[in-house]
Design an enzyme around this catalytic site. Structure first.
Site, PDB file in Angstrom:
ATOM      1  N   ARG A   1       0.814  -1.206   0.000  1.00 16.11           N
ATOM      2  CA  ARG A   1       0.000   0.000   0.000  1.00 16.11           C
ATOM      3  C   ARG A   1       0.851   1.261   0.000  1.00 16.11           C
ATOM      4  O   ARG A   1       0.500   2.261  -0.651  1.00 16.11           O
ATOM      5  CB  ARG A   1      -0.954  -0.024   1.196  1.00 16.11           C
ATOM      6  CG  ARG A   1      -1.880   1.189   1.315  1.00 16.11           C
ATOM      7  CD  ARG A   1      -2.492   1.635   0.011  1.00 16.11           C
ATOM      8  NE  ARG A   1      -3.152   0.569  -0.727  1.00 16.11           N
ATOM      9  CZ  ARG A   1      -3.507   0.667  -1.995  1.00 16.11           C
ATOM     10  NH1 ARG A   1      -3.236   1.771  -2.689  1.00 16.11           N
ATOM     11  NH2 ARG A   1      -4.102  -0.339  -2.590  1.00 16.11           N
TER      12      ARG A   1
ATOM     13  N   LYS B   1       1.073  24.266  -3.387  1.00 14.70           N
ATOM     14  CA  LYS B   1      -0.199  23.600  -3.072  1.00 14.70           C
ATOM     15  C   LYS B   1      -0.020  22.085  -3.161  1.00 14.70           C
ATOM     16  O   LYS B   1      -0.560  21.408  -4.030  1.00 14.70           O
ATOM     17  CB  LYS B   1      -1.310  24.096  -4.003  1.00 14.70           C
ATOM     18  CG  LYS B   1      -1.597  25.586  -3.829  1.00 14.70           C
ATOM     19  CD  LYS B   1      -2.586  26.094  -4.854  1.00 14.70           C
ATOM     20  CE  LYS B   1      -2.802  27.592  -4.700  1.00 14.70           C
ATOM     21  NZ  LYS B   1      -3.711  28.143  -5.733  1.00 14.70           N
TER      22      LYS B   1
ATOM     23  N   LYS C   1       3.439  39.175  -2.953  1.00 14.32           N
ATOM     24  CA  LYS C   1       2.100  39.028  -3.505  1.00 14.32           C
ATOM     25  C   LYS C   1       1.217  40.182  -3.046  1.00 14.32           C
ATOM     26  O   LYS C   1       1.660  41.083  -2.323  1.00 14.32           O
ATOM     27  CB  LYS C   1       1.526  37.674  -3.086  1.00 14.32           C
ATOM     28  CG  LYS C   1       2.426  36.500  -3.493  1.00 14.32           C
ATOM     29  CD  LYS C   1       1.748  35.172  -3.345  1.00 14.32           C
ATOM     30  CE  LYS C   1       0.748  34.935  -4.435  1.00 14.32           C
ATOM     31  NZ  LYS C   1       0.153  33.589  -4.410  1.00 14.32           N
TER      32      LYS C   1
ATOM     33  N   GLU D   1       4.299  40.000  -7.724  1.00 15.19           N
ATOM     34  CA  GLU D   1       3.023  39.703  -8.362  1.00 15.19           C
ATOM     35  C   GLU D   1       2.379  40.978  -8.882  1.00 15.19           C
ATOM     36  O   GLU D   1       2.345  42.001  -8.191  1.00 15.19           O
ATOM     37  CB  GLU D   1       2.087  39.022  -7.363  1.00 15.19           C
ATOM     38  CG  GLU D   1       0.703  38.709  -7.930  1.00 15.19           C
ATOM     39  CD  GLU D   1      -0.234  38.168  -6.858  1.00 15.19           C
ATOM     40  OE1 GLU D   1      -0.322  36.939  -6.732  1.00 15.19           O
ATOM     41  OE2 GLU D   1      -0.870  38.983  -6.157  1.00 15.19           O
TER      42      GLU D   1
ATOM     43  N   ASP E   1      -0.716  37.734 -12.820  1.00 12.87           N
ATOM     44  CA  ASP E   1      -1.724  36.914 -12.145  1.00 12.87           C
ATOM     45  C   ASP E   1      -3.124  37.192 -12.676  1.00 12.87           C
ATOM     46  O   ASP E   1      -3.605  38.328 -12.629  1.00 12.87           O
ATOM     47  CB  ASP E   1      -1.676  37.183 -10.634  1.00 12.87           C
ATOM     48  CG  ASP E   1      -2.569  36.233  -9.857  1.00 12.87           C
ATOM     49  OD1 ASP E   1      -2.498  35.021 -10.108  1.00 12.87           O
ATOM     50  OD2 ASP E   1      -3.342  36.701  -9.000  1.00 12.87           O
TER      51      ASP E   1
END
Length: 364
Positions: free
Chosen positions: A174, A207, A239, A272, A302
């Site tokens: 597994r 992410k 950002k 950004e 962006d």
């Protein structure tokens, strides 16, 4: 700046060049060396299939297979350990009890043969990691691979054989499949997107599954993509929230440059932007010889329209790299790649990928 790709030499156009290396492995943030010319970012190529002289034997011990250099190198991280991730995955499966299904049904000395079967088409990833898992479970297990990381596998294809104690094979089953199915899913999607994105390069984001960042990013490399920053420690990404909290683009850039100077760190800065006005603000700072922007190497575009992306790329004119982000899918990535951006980043490569169906079967 691909801090985890030793083949990548990054330069700030029209400024003294800088060569990035994998100094993270030694604990340093970056290693910088001067270069005298602009270097084109090379597209990563998978190593060729092992030749007869270098290919592993038909069967070899897992302990020896685990020592073989992977076809695609593992990304560098100063504190993350693949071995620790494997141990955690194995330990959570048996706790302090063991595999009571196998212990209760199969005699301890039973020796079995097992195979890995592809049940879907895709790109294999996790083969080198599987060797390490097998070795951690039982160094005396024997394994043979007909396909390796980065190879295409087809539905119905047997690509691995292993022999040894049935208890050991089933304990590893597994964990091997969990890593390999996820990594192969990431590599498969990355390959699809990278092919469509060319000449732009595909990047993933942060992410990733908590605790699995290195395997996730490794799978992106295996699929033909490149790595974005590994974490919060190896690149300054300014950002919208940083800009808002610091009081504007100029203040955020100035603060970032001052931080690097004070801490004697060398790390790239990416800013950004969401509109052409913000692109103009950033480039005005870069063009201002009285304003320190030496570490600013990339501008993120962006969620811009294709029209604005093209306009931004033309306006920036190669003075820094460009990265498109937002609304990146298989349906949109080709058009984005034709705008002239250097990179395209997509969180979907890792945050919502579909695992590739692979099964392990023991012969009766």
């Amino acid at each position: 700046p691909l801090l985890h790709d030793p083949s990548f030499t990054h330069v700030r156009p029209n400024l003294p060049g800088r060569t990035m290396s994998n100094a993270l492995a030694s604990g340093a943030l970056l290693s910088l060396a001067p270069t005298s010319r602009r270097v084109v970012v090379p597209r990563r190529a998978l190593a060729p299939r092992a030749s007869a002289a270098t290919a592993p034997p038909a069967m070899m011990k897992a302990s020896d297979a685990a020592k073989l250099a992977p076809r695609v190198a593992v990304p560098s991280h100063p504190t993350y350990s693949i071995a620790d991730a494997i141990k955690l995955a194995l330990d959570e499966d048996i706790a302090d009890v063991g595999d009571i299904s196998s212990l209760s049904t199969i005699p301890a000395d039973t020796v079995s043969r097992a195979t890995l079967l592809a049940k879907a088409d895709g790109v294999l990833a996790g083969q080198a990691l599987a060797n390490q898992i097998l070795a951690a479970v039982d160094p005396n297990l024997e394994v043979s691979w007909s396909k390796f990381d980065g190879d295409t596998i087809s539905n119905g294809e047997l690509f691995c054989e292993m022999r040894g104690k049935a208890h050991s094979i089933l304990r590893a089953e597994r964990v091997v499949l969990n890593f390999m199915q996820r990594m192969s899913g990431i590599a498969t999607l990355t390959k699809q997107m990278a092919d469509q994105a060319a000449p732009a390069f595909m990047l993933e984001t942060r992410k990733t599954v908590p605790g699995l960042r290195l395997p996730d990013k490794w799978a992106v490399l295996i699929g033909g993509g490149k790595n974005h920053r590994m974490g919060l420690f190896d690149m300054i990404m300014i950002k919208d929230n940083h800009i808002a909290a610091s009081g504007g683009i100029d203040k955020a850039v100035a603060n970032a440059q001052a931080f690097l100077a004070e801490k004697k760190l060398t790390a790239p800065i990416e800013v950004e932007t969401r509109t052409m006005d913000e692109v103009r603000q950033v480039m005005a700072l870069i063009d201002d010889v009285t304003f320190e922007t030496g570490a600013v190497t990339r501008v993120m575009l962006d969620n811009m329209s294709l029209t604005d992306m093209k306009a931004a790329v033309e306006f920036i004119a190669g003075r820094v790299e460009t990265e498109a982000s937002g609304n990146v899918t298989l349906a949109t990535v080709h058009e984005i790649g034709q705008t002239g951006v250097t990179y395209i980043s997509s969180g979907a490569l890792t945050h919502s990928v579909m695992a590739l169906d692979i099964s392990l079967n023991i012969e009766s």
